[in-house]
Design an enzyme around this catalytic site. Sequence first.
Site, PDB file in Angstrom:
ATOM      1  CG  ASN A  32      34.971  32.960  41.936  1.00  0.00           C
ATOM      2  OD1 ASN A  32      34.216  32.985  42.678  1.00  0.00           O
ATOM      3  ND2 ASN A  32      36.411  32.513  42.123  1.00  0.00           N
ATOM      4  CG  HIS A  63      38.550  32.958  35.172  1.00  0.00           C
ATOM      5  ND1 HIS A  63      38.876  33.916  36.245  1.00  0.00           N
ATOM      6  CD2 HIS A  63      38.765  32.165  36.337  1.00  0.00           C
ATOM      7  CE1 HIS A  63      39.790  33.855  37.391  1.00  0.00           C
ATOM      8  NE2 HIS A  63      39.167  33.016  37.546  1.00  0.00           N
ATOM      9  N   GLY A  75      36.245  36.821  45.777  1.00  0.00           N
ATOM     10  CA  GLY A  75      37.188  35.878  46.157  1.00  0.00           C
ATOM     11  C   GLY A  75      37.958  35.744  44.534  1.00  0.00           C
TER      12      GLY A  75
END
Length: 112
Positions: free
Chosen positions: A85, A98, A91
């Site tokens: 994201n 990550h 989001g």
Amino acid sequence: MDCIFCKIAAGEIPSTKIFEDDQVLAFYDAAPQAPVHFLVIPKKHIGSALEIDANNSNQVAHIFEVIASIARQLDLDNGYRVVTNVGDDGGQTVGHLHFHVLAKRKLAWPPG
Ligand code: 5GP
Ligand code: ZN
């Protein structure tokens, strides 16, 4: 820098680790969205996928090797999803690159 994933990478915040080497760490998500849900991060801080460039893309390639290796280890042969994201619309809630890996349930497409 006050970055929660830098602290996890440094071992200052505990995590349930799956794999670790000098460059990357894989650990289970604290709020799993699927029966298998783990995160893979570079240990060196990168803010998001928007900051991937020629100097750090080797780490991203390595992360995808690690994901494939873990997928074999965890028997994710029925499939899985890798998600990163980016920013508010994407989001993203933690500002350290990550990759989510979600598996062991049928995932909807397109995502909400
Ligand atoms: P994002 O919303 O940025 O794509 O994903 C952040 C993820 O990190 C979320 O799925 C959230 O559950 C997870 N997370 C946030 N803080 C922690 C933590 O301290 N430990 C672990 N294991 N996961 C965390
Ligand atoms: Zn960080």
